[in-house]
Design an enzyme around this catalytic site. Sequence first.
Site, mmCIF file in Angstrom:
data_model
loop_
_atom_site.group_PDB
_atom_site.id
_atom_site.type_symbol
_atom_site.label_atom_id
_atom_site.label_comp_id
_atom_site.label_asym_id
_atom_site.label_seq_id
_atom_site.Cartn_x
_atom_site.Cartn_y
_atom_site.Cartn_z
ATOM 1 C CG ASP A 1 15.312 85.525 55.840
ATOM 2 O OD1 ASP A 1 16.520 85.404 55.941
ATOM 3 O OD2 ASP A 1 14.914 84.968 54.897
ATOM 4 C CB ALA A 2 10.751 88.653 59.369
#
Length: 805
Positions: A473-474
């Site tokens: 997600d990052a």
Amino acid sequence: MRFGHFSPDSKEFIITRPDTPRPWFNYLFNDVYHCLISQTAGGFSYFKDPKYYRILRYDHLSSDRPGRYLFLKEPAKKRIWSLNWQPFREKLDGWECRHGLGYTKISASRHGIKGSVTYFVAKEAPVELWLTSLKNTTGQRREIEVYPFVELVCGDVALETHYRNILCLYNEAVFDKSAQAIVAFKHPFKDWHKTGFGFFSASFPIESFECRRESFFGPYGSFKEMGGLAAKKLGGHEVRGEDMVGVLQGKLVLKPGETKEFVVALGLTESREEVGRLLARYRSVEAAKQELVVSRAAWTRTLEKVWVETPDSNFNLMTNLWGKYQLLAITHWRGTSHYHGAEGGLGFRDTAQDVEGLLSVDIGTARAKLEKLLFYQYKSGHAVSGFSDIEGTWENQGVKGVIKKADVAVWLPYSVISYVKETGDVGFLKKEIPFHDGDSATVYEHILRTVRYLWGARGQHGLPLIGHADWNDAYDHVGIKGKGESVWLAMALVRACRQIKELAEFLKDRPVADEMGEKAAELTQIVNDVGWDGQWYLAAFNDTGRKIGSKGNEEGKVPLNSQTWAILSEVVPPDRLASILEKIDTYLDTPYGPALFLPSYTGFNPGIGRVTSFSPGTKENAAVFSHACAFKVVADCQIKRAEQAYETFSRLMPMAKAKEDHSRYKVEPYVWAEYVVGPGSADRFGEGAFTWNTGTTPWMFVAATEWILGARREFGGLLIDPCIPKHWKKAAIRRPFRGAVYEITIRNPRGVSSGVKEITVDGAALDSNLIRPHQDGQVHRVEVTLGKPALTRSPGKKPLLAAAR
């Protein structure tokens, strides 16, 4: 330093001192209600959705307050104390917390009063019960006042957090005399708003109450200065437009040696009329005791469905009890945790993986979750990032024109195919299920659209566009301009294509089988042409074409997921396998498992994203990310690296040797953690973080039961294909499968790690390691002998490692 230990049967974790390095939680829940409770009864409860129908206030960041407290007061001696240790944090004469499977029991002694509170949730109703006993251990008659306490939200906690000065104006809390309960709620402030009625009551005669927070604490008051407790009697204030508490006052007279019991009931319902009915059913000591018996029996039945026995007691403990309990907890309530605060709903990709893990344990819940996922797919083939049953889908807050999370839909085919393999229910594929944005299609068409959507959404290198992020997600700036591509997602797509090809062949659907085979072959070639960096696979290309995870980068090299998924997807050719295994086993290795990549990022890079701003070694910035390590365990088993799979499994376990110092590891030593802080952090390396709510849980359960012990679902039946450490001379697994139960004993006389030499079912020898379904409701005994394979292996695929050798 250690703060607790397991009971002899491992069904309880006994915490021996209240000041654990972090709050240590248990999850108590049913299908509609969830109570997150720490060792001092901190945490919060909610009904149906953790954001929308939050009942209790909680500081999730630091203090482990407020909580579900039981204050005791002895007016004759001007004493006030808490059975919970919190919030006063004063020394008690004795204290213990037992987190069990479906309950938490806190016991304490102070001033000659020995008390205990058993917290649990009713099997079906939205009611949390505190079964309480107090014993006078002195030789004198004692008059003890009891004050159950909670701090109430009873509504949308996210809005409450942002606009507390406004949200409190909607509050109302009253004492309902007919129900003998505090009833608290927020008045609706939108035309679609649904009011939830929280309630708080007790079985003892209620002498007074308090609903007004300021009246209880006093202006500028705190838990150290609760004016309401100091007074002879609670103020009896109802409240409108202010912060709310629920405090009840009762009195017990205890003769020398006498024990008295009572029940506190907390809950929330959408109908105010239901409050009285629920309390009438559950608010008595007898009813609570009976409900606790029912609840514990139900948990025993559920957990015993799949059971393993191996020489490793920790492996057994996590697979049979705590890991499985964690799996059931997060599958029901994946959208929140004690460290989240105000998020609601369920993540799409999270739920898809939970479904796979749950299939052998609770097929009904898994099917319901799976159909919900299919509904939250778009007709394009993509899917929402997450959803709430009350408020709908999570809003897409990404840059215009860029899909928020590119990978979410790729997990859907895995879950659907696993469901068909587990159940044999091919008819499910023909069921018509609507798409979230209109139209409907068969389940089979749903998963085909997934692949075709991702196939069509590719960039200049021929790899899938990463959009806002992939699994990581990052990596949220890698594709922010709509051009970034994910190497890992390409591998995940190849895996989906291969699985659908296998399904299509089983269904004798030659056109789809050919299509999926061609897509898998083409994308495999692309990954090996552009995604290979000389010694390992890249993570991605960003919007400018920069390689992420490359040897040319100073930081963030050797992305673990791209190496493990090269194996899981069968993308890696034999001549490159040894190279990626060497990087996993040496370059990324730590005492806790392999890091997500190395070295950590040390400063923000706008071409990559927030991963570069996380503190080095935390979260996706080169932590030992347990979910990714679980991928490695399955990948190792897939290529028959049994020793390496078992070693990583062992290091991930919360009671692993490297985690025995609780003051360093800090988090709960009985459930899977999302990550351990990696070597990029000199001060915190080895510290655990973000327990309970992690995709590690389903993957580790599948890794244990289907890959290490090898009782694996296939279209044709139950495949027996163990991959165990050589020193295990015997192991066993019991698991249900398609209307029968199989008790499988694995014997390893020659000390090998894989290869089925002989197999019998109820004494009859088989000529392959695939057990055809009996579907007769009976228990079948399976004897497996490992050694040089003498049977037809099904499916007939040679392990990649063997091919490489």
